[in-house]
Structures are given as structure tokens and as C-alpha cells.
Design an enzyme around this catalytic site. Sequence first.
Site, PDB file in Angstrom:
ATOM      1  N   GLY A 279      72.285  13.251   4.721  1.00 45.34           N
ATOM      2  CA  GLY A 279      71.339  14.215   4.179  1.00 45.34           C
ATOM      3  C   GLY A 279      71.977  15.112   3.146  1.00 45.34           C
ATOM      4  O   GLY A 279      73.163  14.993   2.830  1.00 45.34           O
ATOM      5  N   PHE A 283      73.608  23.730   0.938  1.00 44.16           N
ATOM      6  CA  PHE A 283      75.063  23.782   0.826  1.00 44.16           C
ATOM      7  C   PHE A 283      75.595  22.627  -0.011  1.00 44.16           C
ATOM      8  O   PHE A 283      76.538  22.763  -0.763  1.00 44.16           O
ATOM      9  CB  PHE A 283      75.709  23.700   2.217  1.00 44.16           C
ATOM     10  CG  PHE A 283      75.705  24.995   2.962  1.00 44.16           C
ATOM     11  CD1 PHE A 283      76.703  25.925   2.748  1.00 44.16           C
ATOM     12  CD2 PHE A 283      74.709  25.295   3.859  1.00 44.16           C
ATOM     13  CE1 PHE A 283      76.706  27.128   3.428  1.00 44.16           C
ATOM     14  CE2 PHE A 283      74.696  26.494   4.541  1.00 44.16           C
ATOM     15  CZ  PHE A 283      75.702  27.412   4.321  1.00 44.16           C
ATOM     16  N   GLY A 284      74.997  21.462   0.152  1.00 45.14           N
ATOM     17  CA  GLY A 284      75.492  20.240  -0.459  1.00 45.14           C
ATOM     18  C   GLY A 284      75.249  19.085   0.487  1.00 45.14           C
ATOM     19  O   GLY A 284      74.456  19.178   1.431  1.00 45.14           O
ATOM     20  N   PRO A 285      75.933  17.938   0.294  1.00 45.93           N
ATOM     21  CA  PRO A 285      75.710  16.761   1.139  1.00 45.93           C
ATOM     22  C   PRO A 285      76.231  16.958   2.558  1.00 45.93           C
ATOM     23  O   PRO A 285      77.143  17.734   2.802  1.00 45.93           O
ATOM     24  CB  PRO A 285      76.499  15.661   0.404  1.00 45.93           C
ATOM     25  CG  PRO A 285      77.538  16.395  -0.373  1.00 45.93           C
ATOM     26  CD  PRO A 285      76.908  17.687  -0.780  1.00 45.93           C
ATOM     27  N   VAL A 286      75.618  16.238   3.497  1.00 40.51           N
ATOM     28  CA  VAL A 286      76.010  16.256   4.904  1.00 40.51           C
ATOM     29  C   VAL A 286      76.409  14.844   5.304  1.00 40.51           C
ATOM     30  O   VAL A 286      75.696  13.882   5.010  1.00 40.51           O
ATOM     31  CB  VAL A 286      74.863  16.757   5.810  1.00 40.51           C
ATOM     32  CG1 VAL A 286      75.296  16.782   7.263  1.00 40.51           C
ATOM     33  CG2 VAL A 286      74.401  18.132   5.363  1.00 40.51           C
ATOM     34  N   LYS A 300      79.336  19.390   6.691  1.00 35.00           N
ATOM     35  CA  LYS A 300      78.700  19.892   5.475  1.00 35.00           C
ATOM     36  C   LYS A 300      79.776  20.032   4.397  1.00 35.00           C
ATOM     37  O   LYS A 300      80.785  20.694   4.608  1.00 35.00           O
ATOM     38  CB  LYS A 300      78.051  21.244   5.729  1.00 35.00           C
ATOM     39  CG  LYS A 300      76.732  21.197   6.484  1.00 35.00           C
ATOM     40  CD  LYS A 300      76.192  22.603   6.698  1.00 35.00           C
ATOM     41  CE  LYS A 300      74.811  22.595   7.321  1.00 35.00           C
ATOM     42  NZ  LYS A 300      73.766  22.215   6.378  1.00 35.00           N
ATOM     43  N   ASP A 357      61.745  22.690   2.497  1.00 35.84           N
ATOM     44  CA  ASP A 357      62.759  22.606   3.564  1.00 35.84           C
ATOM     45  C   ASP A 357      62.481  23.659   4.641  1.00 35.84           C
ATOM     46  O   ASP A 357      63.364  24.411   5.050  1.00 35.84           O
ATOM     47  CB  ASP A 357      64.171  22.788   2.987  1.00 35.84           C
ATOM     48  CG  ASP A 357      65.259  22.390   3.975  1.00 35.84           C
ATOM     49  OD1 ASP A 357      64.945  21.655   4.941  1.00 35.84           O
ATOM     50  OD2 ASP A 357      66.414  22.807   3.790  1.00 35.84           O
TER      51      ASP A 357
END
Length: 396
Positions: A279, A283-286, A300, A357
Amino acid sequence: MVAASYSFYINCGGGKVATKNGKTYNDDTDEGGAAKFYHKENTIWAFSSTGNYLESKNPNYIPPIDESDKLSLNNNNNNDDAELYTNARASPLSLTYYGFCLGNGNYTVDLHFAEIVFTHDQTYKSLGRRIFDIYIQGNLVQKDFNIAEAAGGIGKAVIKSFNASVINGTLEIRLYWAGKGTTAIPQKSIYGPLISAISVYTDHGNGSGISAAAVAGIVVGVVVIIVLMIFAILWRKGCLGKRNSSTQELQGLELQTGMFSVRQIKMATNNFDRVNKIGEGGFGPVYKGKLPNGIIIAVKQLSSKSMQGNREFLNEIGAEEHQIELDWQTRKKICIGIARGLAYLHEESRVKVVHRDIKATNVLLDEDLNSKISDFGLAKLDEEDNTHISTRIAGT
């Protein structure tokens, strides 16, 4: 001209030992620790230790011999050197010993090992496996070294001999945990390299003298290393820069948090492999990851473009003891507040926004439990000519 040394002996993790063959091993009893650099006064050697033991509040960097292994040790080793193996120095990640002011030439490096933490009985403590790599002067000389396997059992001593060339008056011996072996058996935080003693020697005739300038350079280098290590420790404890505020925020919530190195995180996520991406949020990609002990984690990765920071992160991992019980009437009030907020964004605001979201962690509550929508990292403007709908994976 300063006289150079051509040998030194260390009883790693133990006291001073004089053997019958005339060798005297220096004591090495400093407690050690993560990001630790130590130089013993009036000696020509030092050590440094790096890394944190996972999930351990009281790590032991000088493990003593297990009582059940004492008899095995005495029966399988000469009486004059058995004392070298009753203690050892350990590290969770990297353990490095340095020799200074040595005459240039060829040396023999004897590394003494004995597995004294695990046991040779039928208990749970016999199931551990310790595997690490050995480097001499920066060169890999032994990969995937297993003490018990090399010695032929638990509580037995084994000496590994290597040749080393000294050309600048210094010698470096490094033991490095390569992420293999066990990390939680028989108990947590006893993995990583372990060494009992070190013997370094050469024929005096093969070496050449070392100048006072070279010695001065070595001393200056050692001082610089010590200063850098001190700054690293102060920064880690939050005494320098902005790290203090973030540390206080974490401590203020009394969260059950742990520290992981970048290397451990990369291992868990296979170096942030795109296959493990699950996902993407504000914050950015997980990424999905797996720790050496089998625990599945989500990682994260903070994006350089992210505007979120410590407070937003803490909002997502808030501790259970800070949560409150909500009755159904209060829940209804919160939900209606969220709906009103979304209605305002969609219809009443001059600039119409689609949040994209909405979830519990993105709704903040004030002291009266009024809803406040937050985290607009995935939000888009609701423009007639531009759809806000997308099919890529995003959010949690």
C-alpha cells in the site's frame, strides 16, 4: 624512533590470565554495549561493538559459561588455558578488535572460541545455532562460522589461525553477524558473534620499525574515532539536535517500541522489494516484512515529499492505555461529525475536496470528542474535468 610491538594477547570478556607457556593475556572486562568503543589503558589494542539486541532490556555483552558446560570444558581443554574460555565477549551485530603501534610485517592471528552460552544436554538451551563471518584486515577469511560445529560440540575450545599482513602499524579483526542462525532460541538476544580470546604474534625479525610520526598518526586516529563514537552515543540518547523532541514524544506515550537497524529492516523486506509493497499512504509506501524470528511486520518508508512527521506517526501507533471507552451515543456523535466534515468538503467548501482515505486513524477528536478530519495526503480536488478515482493501490 619509537619501538614497535610484535604481539598482544587478550582474554576477551575475562580477567588477566597467565598461561604455562609464558603468555599473559590482558583482561577485557569492560561491560561493552551498543555503539561502544573502548581502549584499555597501557595496551596497544581496543574494541568496538555495534548493534542492538532485539527485544532485550538487559543485554549481556560478556556472557559467562553455562554451569552445565564447565565439566565439559575442563575435560576437553588443557588446564593451563581452560580459564580463557570461561567468559567471552559478544555483540548483536559487529564486534571489532584493533591492534595499534605494531611493527610492519606478517603476523599469525589465533582466534580462540568456545560455545559457552548454549548447552550440550537435552534441554531447550541446546537448540541454539550461532553463525557469523570473520574478517581480517577487511578481508573475509571465514564465512558462516559455527563455533560448536567447528569445535565438535558445546563447551569445547577451538582455535582458528589466520595470516595477516601489517603495513601501516594497525591490525583489524572483525566478527560480523550475517543474519543467520537463531535469534530467539533458547532465549531472545543471545545471537551474534562471540569470542573467548585473541593471540597475535610474529617473528620480531620479520618486522620493521615504526616511526614516531606514524605512531602520532595512529593516536590521532584513535582519538578521532573516540570523539565520533561519543557524538554518536549522545545523538542516540537524544542529547543532540532535534532527535530529543521525537524521543520525548515516544517516551511520553510509554509505547512498547523497539529499535531496528536499517540493515535489519532491509533484510525483513528483501531490500524494499516491490513484490512486498502492500500500500501507499501519506507517509509513503508500506511494505510487508518478516523478522528472523518469523514475526510478520508492516514497514512504512517515509517519502521525501511527505509532509507528515512524528505526531502523525504517533497518532497511528497510539498505545492502548491512552484509549477511552466510547458508548454508542458518543460513536453516533463522532460519525455524524465525520459526515458533516465530508459534506462540507464535497459541497460547501469553495474548493471542493475528496479525502479518499477516511479511516479511524485519520479522524482526530478534541477534548469534547468533536470529530476533526486529518491526513489529506491522498486527497484530490473534485474537478469536473478531472476524476478523483484511481485504480492503483493506495492507503491502508
